[in-house]
Design a protein around this motif. Structure first.
Motif, PDB file in Angstrom:
ATOM      1  N   TYR A 146      -6.252  -1.240  -5.524  1.00  0.00           N
ATOM      2  CA  TYR A 146      -5.244  -2.271  -5.253  1.00  0.00           C
ATOM      3  C   TYR A 146      -5.718  -3.652  -5.659  1.00  0.00           C
ATOM      4  CZ  TYR A 146      -2.541   1.207  -2.802  1.00  0.00           C
ATOM      5  OH  TYR A 146      -1.793   2.319  -2.509  1.00  0.00           O
ATOM      6  N   ASN A 147      -6.936  -3.723  -6.183  1.00  0.00           N
ATOM      7  CA  ASN A 147      -7.484  -4.997  -6.635  1.00  0.00           C
ATOM      8  C   ASN A 147      -7.408  -6.037  -5.517  1.00  0.00           C
ATOM      9  OD1 ASN A 147      -8.774  -6.285  -8.699  1.00  0.00           O
ATOM     10  ND2 ASN A 147      -6.908  -7.188  -9.549  1.00  0.00           N
ATOM     11  N   SER A 148      -7.692  -5.619  -4.315  1.00  0.00           N
ATOM     12  CA  SER A 148      -7.540  -6.501  -3.170  1.00  0.00           C
ATOM     13  C   SER A 148      -8.463  -6.047  -2.046  1.00  0.00           C
ATOM     14  CB  SER A 148      -6.087  -6.451  -2.696  1.00  0.00           C
ATOM     15  OG  SER A 148      -6.012  -6.746  -1.325  1.00  0.00           O
ATOM     16  N   LEU A 149      -8.904  -7.024  -1.254  1.00  0.00           N
ATOM     17  CA  LEU A 149      -9.769  -6.698  -0.122  1.00  0.00           C
ATOM     18  C   LEU A 149      -8.977  -6.581   1.180  1.00  0.00           C
ATOM     19  CD1 LEU A 149     -12.666  -9.131  -1.027  1.00  0.00           C
ATOM     20  CD2 LEU A 149     -12.833  -6.654  -1.011  1.00  0.00           C
ATOM     21  N   GLU A 150      -7.670  -6.778   1.108  1.00  0.00           N
ATOM     22  CA  GLU A 150      -6.864  -6.787   2.337  1.00  0.00           C
ATOM     23  C   GLU A 150      -6.987  -5.494   3.137  1.00  0.00           C
ATOM     24  OE1 GLU A 150      -3.956  -8.146  -0.366  1.00  0.00           O
ATOM     25  OE2 GLU A 150      -2.949  -9.334   1.180  1.00  0.00           O
ATOM     26  N   ILE A 151      -7.275  -4.405   2.442  1.00  0.00           N
ATOM     27  CA  ILE A 151      -7.410  -3.122   3.129  1.00  0.00           C
ATOM     28  C   ILE A 151      -8.499  -3.182   4.203  1.00  0.00           C
ATOM     29  CG2 ILE A 151      -9.093  -2.045   1.553  1.00  0.00           C
ATOM     30  CD1 ILE A 151      -5.993  -0.197   2.628  1.00  0.00           C
ATOM     31  N   LEU A 152      -9.489  -4.065   4.017  1.00  0.00           N
ATOM     32  CA  LEU A 152     -10.575  -4.187   4.997  1.00  0.00           C
ATOM     33  C   LEU A 152     -10.035  -4.664   6.343  1.00  0.00           C
ATOM     34  CD1 LEU A 152     -13.317  -5.918   2.791  1.00  0.00           C
ATOM     35  CD2 LEU A 152     -13.117  -3.488   3.344  1.00  0.00           C
ATOM     36  N   LEU A 198      -8.002  -1.893   7.961  1.00  0.00           N
ATOM     37  CA  LEU A 198      -8.837  -0.869   8.580  1.00  0.00           C
ATOM     38  C   LEU A 198      -9.461  -1.393   9.879  1.00  0.00           C
ATOM     39  CD1 LEU A 198     -10.084   1.951   8.514  1.00  0.00           C
ATOM     40  CD2 LEU A 198     -12.019   0.990   7.274  1.00  0.00           C
ATOM     41  N   ALA A 199      -9.904  -2.643   9.856  1.00  0.00           N
ATOM     42  CA  ALA A 199     -10.509  -3.206  11.072  1.00  0.00           C
ATOM     43  C   ALA A 199      -9.510  -3.148  12.229  1.00  0.00           C
ATOM     44  CB  ALA A 199     -10.958  -4.641  10.808  1.00  0.00           C
ATOM     45  N   ALA A 200      -8.261  -3.508  11.938  1.00  0.00           N
ATOM     46  CA  ALA A 200      -7.241  -3.453  12.987  1.00  0.00           C
ATOM     47  C   ALA A 200      -6.977  -2.009  13.408  1.00  0.00           C
ATOM     48  CB  ALA A 200      -5.954  -4.115  12.492  1.00  0.00           C
ATOM     49  N   ALA A 201      -6.988  -1.101  12.419  1.00  0.00           N
ATOM     50  CA  ALA A 201      -6.740   0.309  12.719  1.00  0.00           C
ATOM     51  C   ALA A 201      -7.830   0.888  13.616  1.00  0.00           C
ATOM     52  CB  ALA A 201      -6.637   1.112  11.423  1.00  0.00           C
ATOM     53  N   VAL A 202      -9.061   0.422  13.427  1.00  0.00           N
ATOM     54  CA  VAL A 202     -10.157   0.901  14.275  1.00  0.00           C
ATOM     55  C   VAL A 202      -9.921   0.469  15.720  1.00  0.00           C
ATOM     56  CG1 VAL A 202     -12.626   0.670  14.751  1.00  0.00           C
ATOM     57  CG2 VAL A 202     -11.846   0.978  12.406  1.00  0.00           C
ATOM     58  N   PHE A 203      -9.498  -0.765  15.899  1.00  0.00           N
ATOM     59  CA  PHE A 203      -9.189  -1.237  17.259  1.00  0.00           C
ATOM     60  C   PHE A 203      -8.053  -0.426  17.870  1.00  0.00           C
ATOM     61  CE2 PHE A 203     -11.381  -5.134  18.672  1.00  0.00           C
ATOM     62  CZ  PHE A 203     -12.223  -5.310  17.592  1.00  0.00           C
ATOM     63  N   ALA A 204      -7.037  -0.142  17.039  1.00  0.00           N
ATOM     64  CA  ALA A 204      -5.905   0.625  17.547  1.00  0.00           C
ATOM     65  C   ALA A 204      -6.359   2.012  17.976  1.00  0.00           C
ATOM     66  CB  ALA A 204      -4.826   0.723  16.467  1.00  0.00           C
ATOM     67  N   PHE A 221       0.837  -1.199   0.000  1.00  0.00           N
ATOM     68  CA  PHE A 221       0.000   0.000   0.000  1.00  0.00           C
ATOM     69  C   PHE A 221       0.878   1.257   0.000  1.00  0.00           C
ATOM     70  CE2 PHE A 221      -2.893  -3.150   2.020  1.00  0.00           C
ATOM     71  CZ  PHE A 221      -3.898  -3.125   1.058  1.00  0.00           C
ATOM     72  N   GLY A 222       1.949   1.215  -0.770  1.00  0.00           N
ATOM     73  CA  GLY A 222       2.933   2.293  -0.787  1.00  0.00           C
ATOM     74  C   GLY A 222       2.333   3.674  -1.029  1.00  0.00           C
ATOM     75  N   GLU A 223       1.324   3.739  -1.897  1.00  0.00           N
ATOM     76  CA  GLU A 223       0.749   5.051  -2.245  1.00  0.00           C
ATOM     77  C   GLU A 223      -0.044   5.670  -1.098  1.00  0.00           C
ATOM     78  OE1 GLU A 223       0.542   2.391  -4.050  1.00  0.00           O
ATOM     79  OE2 GLU A 223       1.163   2.788  -6.108  1.00  0.00           O
ATOM     80  N   LEU A 224      -0.253   4.909  -0.028  1.00  0.00           N
ATOM     81  CA  LEU A 224      -1.019   5.468   1.080  1.00  0.00           C
ATOM     82  C   LEU A 224      -0.115   6.135   2.111  1.00  0.00           C
ATOM     83  CD1 LEU A 224      -3.634   2.631   1.775  1.00  0.00           C
ATOM     84  CD2 LEU A 224      -3.711   4.460   0.103  1.00  0.00           C
ATOM     85  N   ASP A 225       1.188   6.161   1.855  1.00  0.00           N
ATOM     86  CA  ASP A 225       2.080   6.626   2.914  1.00  0.00           C
ATOM     87  C   ASP A 225       1.909   8.122   3.189  1.00  0.00           C
ATOM     88  OD1 ASP A 225       3.470   8.021   1.064  1.00  0.00           O
ATOM     89  OD2 ASP A 225       5.376   7.004   1.349  1.00  0.00           O
ATOM     90  N   LEU A 226       2.545   8.556   4.251  1.00  0.00           N
ATOM     91  CA  LEU A 226       2.261   9.897   4.766  1.00  0.00           C
ATOM     92  C   LEU A 226       2.697  11.006   3.815  1.00  0.00           C
ATOM     93  CD1 LEU A 226       3.429   9.076   8.367  1.00  0.00           C
ATOM     94  CD2 LEU A 226       1.071   9.371   7.616  1.00  0.00           C
ATOM     95  N   LEU A 258      -5.911   4.557   8.532  1.00  0.00           N
ATOM     96  CA  LEU A 258      -5.058   3.622   7.785  1.00  0.00           C
ATOM     97  C   LEU A 258      -3.607   4.095   7.788  1.00  0.00           C
ATOM     98  CD1 LEU A 258      -7.305   2.805   4.693  1.00  0.00           C
ATOM     99  CD2 LEU A 258      -6.589   1.204   6.464  1.00  0.00           C
ATOM    100  N   GLN A 259      -3.439   5.380   7.547  1.00  0.00           N
ATOM    101  CA  GLN A 259      -2.074   5.901   7.464  1.00  0.00           C
ATOM    102  C   GLN A 259      -1.338   5.763   8.792  1.00  0.00           C
ATOM    103  OE1 GLN A 259      -2.380   9.934   5.860  1.00  0.00           O
ATOM    104  NE2 GLN A 259      -1.559   9.105   3.951  1.00  0.00           N
ATOM    105  N   ILE A 260      -2.038   6.115   9.872  1.00  0.00           N
ATOM    106  CA  ILE A 260      -1.384   6.027  11.173  1.00  0.00           C
ATOM    107  C   ILE A 260      -1.025   4.583  11.482  1.00  0.00           C
ATOM    108  CG2 ILE A 260      -1.731   6.294  13.667  1.00  0.00           C
ATOM    109  CD1 ILE A 260      -3.550   8.723  12.920  1.00  0.00           C
TER     110      ILE A 260
END
Lengths: 539, 220
Positions: A484-490, A493-499, A214-219, A530-532
Motif C-alpha cells: 500500500y506504499n503506506s505506514l498507516e497499517i501500523l 494494527l496497534a489499535a487492533a491489538v488493543f481491541a 485497504f480494500g484488498e484486506l476485506d473478509l 486487522l480484518q476483524i
C-alpha cells in the motif's frame, strides 16, 4: 535551392538518432538514482543503432520495438514507477525547498529543535568521553577490522559509557508537546482538545476511508496465512496465489508485484517480490558499491559506530529471532552510515542531516561535511529495521540495498516530525482516533488510570513492530506496507491489538498492568486482527 | 525566490477587514470572513493571467474584480464589480491542516468570467472553523496576461534542446567545411567519451581532501 548544403547533411548524420539523445537527455534529467539504468539503456540503444539495417524513417518505431523486445521497456517502466512511489507529487513552483520537506512551518520548527537536542547530546557525549566524532583508523586497526569483518559480533568493546542518543519514549515526549500556534487550545478540556496525547489537528483517515483504502484486506479476499473456511482447504488459495506470484515475477513488473503483495507473499517468493517492488536488481556495480562502503568503514572510525554496536547489543542480540544475524547487522548498519546516497532522501524528509567541519577548518564552507556521511543518527532500536530482512536476503550487498531502499521510502518517516500521512505524528493520531472511535470505553478507562494507550503502542509503531511480532507475522505486515506504499497499517494494527485485548485491559488499574497485558505480542496473528478491526465490527 | 520569467504586477494590498456581527472587542466568536482590497497604481489596468499566494488557514477563497470596459470612442465607462471565483476550496477539511499552509496558483481559465482590464481586486477569505486563531493569505502576487505565466522550476531542458541537438550557429562566410567537420566530429567524440566514462553511480566520497577527521557537530 539545389541539394541540401553540407551542414544539413552533416547535421542529419549527427542527429540520425533523434529519439536516442532526447530519450537519454530526458532520462538524465530524472533523478540521479537511476543513472545506471539510463546508462545501460543508452548502451543497449547504441548497440542497436550500429545495426546497419536501421532506417531513418522507421527509427522511432524501431527503437520502440527494440525497447520492448530487449526488456528495456519494462525496466524503464519499473524505474518510472519507482520514482513515482518515492518522490512527492510535484510541488507548486513557488514553494521553497523547505516547504517540500514539510509544508507546516511549526512542524519544521519542531523538527529543527529536536535535531538540535540530538546534536547537543552527541556533542556532549564526545566531550565527556574525550573522543572525536570521526577519525582515520591506523593501518593496523584497519587490518584488524578487515580480518574480523565477518565476526564483528565476537568483539566485546567496552561500551558502558556510550548511551543511545535517544529512545522512542524521548521522542514521544517531543510529539506530545507539539502544538500548532494558530490552534485554539486552552488548558481546560474542550471539544477542541484531543483526549489523546497528540494535540495537532492533522487529517487522518476514518474507518470508512480505511476500509476503502485497504480494500484488498476485506473478509472476502483471500489472504496468505488465513484459513477462512472449514470447507475449503487453505491450500486452494495458497497454491493459486503462489502460481500467480510466479507469473508476476516472470513479468518483472513492479506495479503488479505491489498489487500482488497486498494479499501477502508466499514465503518462497517474498525476497524476489520485494526486490521487484523496490526496483532492486543486484548488478555487479551494486556489489562494487557495497565493497566501496565497506572500505570506507575500514578506513574511518566514527562515533556512531559505537552507537550502532551498542544498539545491536541492546536489541537484536537479545532477541530470540534475530541474535543469529548480529554480524550481518553490523555490516549493513556500518555501511549504511557511510552511504552518501542516503542523503538524497532529505529532499523529501523533514529532517536535515547534521553538519560538521573537518578538524581545524571550522566555519570554512568548503570543509563542511555531513555527519555521519549518510546524515542519519541511529537511535535506540534502529537496528530492528534491518533485522527482519536478514531472514530474506543472505547476500550482504543485496540485504543492504533492500534495507536502504525501504529506509528511504518508509522508515525514515517513523522518526521525523512531519505532517505526512505516513509520518509518525499522523500514525499516533490515527491510532488514538481509531481507538477512541472504536472503543471509547476502553480509551476512557485507560486514560483515567493514567495509561494513555499511545504510551504503550508508540514503541511498536516507531519500530514498525519489529521485535514485537513473530517474524512470519511481521513480514506479512511489512508486505502490506510495501503493497500500500503506506505506514498507516501500523497504526491500524496497534489499535487492533488493543481491541483484541480489550477485555483484559478493562480490568487493569495502572499503566504497568496495562503494559503487562500487552507485553507479549509474539503469539498474535496479524491478518485476522486487522480484518476483524477494519471489516468485522459494526461501524 | 529564484528567477521569474515575469514580474508580478505592482499593486498595493490593503490591510484586511474582518467582518463580524456585534462589537469586535466584546464578541467572543472570531470572525469567519476577511475582506482584503488590492489596488493597482493610479488608473492602471491589468489583464489578469494568474494569481499566486501562500495560504495561511483560509478555507475558501472568493475573488472579485472591478473591470473597466471600453466604451465607444475610447471613453471609459463606469466600472463594475464581478465575481470571478466563488468559494474556491483551499482546505478540504477546514478543521484540519490539509492545505492550510500550501501554495496555490489560480489562472484565468479557472475564473468564472473574463478578467481583462482589471482595475481593482477584492479578496474575500472565509474560515468557517472556529479552531484557528487567525487566517489570511500571504505572498500574494498577481501576474498580468499577454505573457507566459511564471516558470520557476520549469525545467529548462523541456524548452531548450540539449547542446548536441542544437544546430550549429552558422554564418554567411563558411570556413573550410572539411576542417570544421573533422574538428566538430572530434569534439563530439570527446563529449561522447566523457559521457560514457561518467561513473554509473556516484563514488560517494564524504571526505574532503582525504580527511574526515571531525571533532564536534555544528549547530548552524
Amino acid at each position: 535551392m539545389g541539394s541540401a548544403p553540407w551542414w544539413r547533411k552533416q547535421r542529419s548524420a549527427w542527429t540520425a538518432s533523434p529519439p536516442l539523445p532526447s530519450l537519454c537527455s530526458f532520462l538524465s534529467k530524472l533523478r540521479g538514482r537511476w543513472q545506471r539504468c539510463r546508462r545501460q539503456a543508452k548502451l543497449s540503444a547504441q548497440l542497436c543503432l550500429h545495426n546497419p539495417e536501421i532506417k531513418l524513417e522507421s527509427l522511432k518505431e524501431d527503437i520502440k520495438e527494440f525497447l520492448k523486445t530487449s526488456g528495456w521497456e519494462k525496466k524503464l517502466q519499473n524505474a518510472v514507477y519507482n520514482e513515482l512511489s518515492v518522490f512527492p507529487l510535484p510541488c507548486h513552483p513557488s514553494a521553497p525547498p523547505e516547504h517540500i520537506k514539510e509544508s507546516l512551518a511549526y512542524m519544521r520548527k519542531a523538527q529543527g529543535n529536536w535535531e538540535k537536542r540530538i546534536l547537543k547530546s552527541l556533542n556532549s557525549m564526545c566531550t565527556e568521553l574525550g573522543i572525536p566524532l570521526a577519525q582515520k583508523r591506523s593501518i593496523n586497526e584497519q587490518k584488524e577490522l578487515l580480518s574480523k569483518w565477518n565476526e564483528m559480533g565476537t568483539d566485546e568493546p567496552d561500551l558502558s559509557l556510550f548511551r543511545p542518543v535517544y529512545a522512542p519514549k524521548d521522542f514521544l515526549e517531543v510529539l506530545m508537546n507539539l502544538r500548532n500556534p494558530n490552534y485554539e487550545s486552552s488548558e481546560q478540556p474542550s471539544f477542541r482538545n484531543h483526549l489523546g496525547l497528540i494535540q495537532v489537528p492533522l487529517k487522518v483517515k476514518d474507518i470508512p476511508e480505511l476500509k476503502e483504502y485497504f480494500g484488498e484486506l476485506d473478509l472476502s479476499t483471500g489472504q496468505m496465512d488465513i484459513d477462512d473456511s472449514a470447507n475449503v482447504p487453505p491450500e486452494l488459495f495458497e497454491n493459486e496465489h503462489l502460481r500467480l506470484g510466479q507469473k508476476v515475477l516472470i513479468k518483472q513488473d513492479s506495479a503488479a508485484s505491489q498489487q500482488y503483495v497486498r494479499q501477502g507473499c508466499p514465503t518462497s517468493l517474498r525476497a524476489e517480490l520485494w526486490a521487484l517492488i523496490l526496483n532492486i536488481s543486484s548488478q555487479p556495480e551494486d556489489i562494487l558499491y557495497y565493497e566501496q562502503l565497506k572500505s570506507n568503514v575500514i578506513q574511518h572510525d566514527l562515533l556512531v559506530d559505537s552507537l550502532i554496536y551498542k544498539d545491536v547489543k541492546l536489541t537484536a542480540s537479545n532477541d530470540d529471532y534475530y541474535f543469529v544475524f548480529e554480524d550481518y547487522l553490523y555490516q549493513v548498519l556500518l555501511c549504511f552510515s557511510r552511504d552518501t546516497s542516503v542523503l538524497d532522501h532529505f529532499e523529501y524528509n523533514s529532517a536535515t542531516p547534521p553538519k560538521s567541519y573537518i578538524r581545524g577548518k571550522l566555519g570554512m564552507e568548503e570543509y563542511a561535511v555531513f555527519y555521519p556521511p549518510n546524515g542519519v543518527i541511529p537511535f535506540h532500536g534502529f537496528s530492528m529495521y534491518v533485522a527482519p530482512l536478514c531472514f530474506l536476503y543472505n547476500e550482504p550487498s543485496r540485504l543492504y540495498q533492500i534495507f536502504r531502499e525501504i529506509y528511504v521510502r518508509y522508515f525514515f518517516r517513523l522518526h521525523s516530525i512531519s505532517s505526512h500521512p505516513s509520518g509518525i505524528v499522523s500514525l499516533c493520531l490515527l491510532f488514538e482516533t481509531l481507538l477512541q472511535t472504536h472503543l471509547p470505553q476502553l480509551f476512557y478507562h485507560l486514560r483515567e488510570i493514567g495509561a494513555q494507550p499511545l504510551r504503550i503502542s508508540f514503541k511498536w509503531m516507531v519500530r514498525a513492530f519489529s521485535g514485537y511480532l513473530a517474524t512470519d507475522q511481521l513480514l506479512l505486515l511489512w508486505d502490506r506496507i510495501l503493497g500500500y506504499n503506506s505506514l498507516e497499517i501500523l497504526a491500524v494494527l496497534a489499535a487492533a491489538v488493543f481491541a483484541f485485548r480489550a477485555v483484559n485491559l478493562m480490568e487493569v488499574t495502572s499503566l504497568a498492568a496495562a503494559e503487562a497485558v500487552l507485553a507479549d505480542l509474539s503469539t498474535l496473528k496479524v491478518m485476522p486482527l486487522l480484518q476483524i478491526f477494519l471489516f468485522a465490527t459494526g461501524t | 525566490m529564484g528567477t521569474m520569467a515575469l514580474e508580478p504586477a505592482p499593486c498595493t494590498i490593503k490591510s484586511p477587514v474582518a467582518l463580524q456581527v456585534g462589537d469586535m472587542r466584546t464578541e467572543l466568536g472570531r470572525p469567519g470572513v476577511i475582506v482584503t482590497d488590492v489596488v493597482l497604481p493610479h488608473s492602471q489596468v491589468i489583464d489578469l493571467q494568474e494569481i499566486i499566494f501562500k495560504n495561511y488557514y483560509t478555507a475558501f477563497f472568493t475573488l472579485r474584480v472591478q473591470r473597466r470596459s471600453l466604451a465607444d470612442g475610447g471613453n471609459e465607462s463606469p466600472s463594475k464589480w464581478v465575481t470571478c471565483l466563488r468559494n474556491y476550496c483551499l482546505m478540504p477539511n477546514p478543521h484540519t491542516e490539509e492545505g492550510s499552509q500550501d501554495y496555490f496558483s489560480l489562472s484565468r481559465h479557472q475564473m468564472l468570467c473574463d478578467v481583462d482590464r482589471v482595475a481593482a481586486i477584492r479578496l474575500i477569505l472565509r474560515q468557517p472553523s472556529p479552531v484557528w486563531l487567525h487566517f489570511t493569505i500571504e505572498e500574494l502576487q498577481f501576474f498580468p496576461g499577454g505573457l507566459k505565466s511564471p516558470q520557476k522550476g520549469f525545467p529548462a531542458w523541456l524548452s531548450h534542446p540539449s547542446p548536441q541537438e542544437r544546430p550549429a550557429n552558422l554564418h554567411e562566410d563558411l570556413p573550410d567545411a572539411d576542417k570544421v567537420s573533422s574538428e566538430v566530429q572530434q569534439m563530439w567524440v570527446l563529449t561522447e567519451m566523457l559521457q560514457a566514462s561518467q561513473p554509473a553511480s556516484r563514488i560517494g566520497r564524504f571526505d574532503v581532501d582525504g580527511s574526515y577527521d571531525l571533532n564536534l557537530l555544528s549547530y548552524t
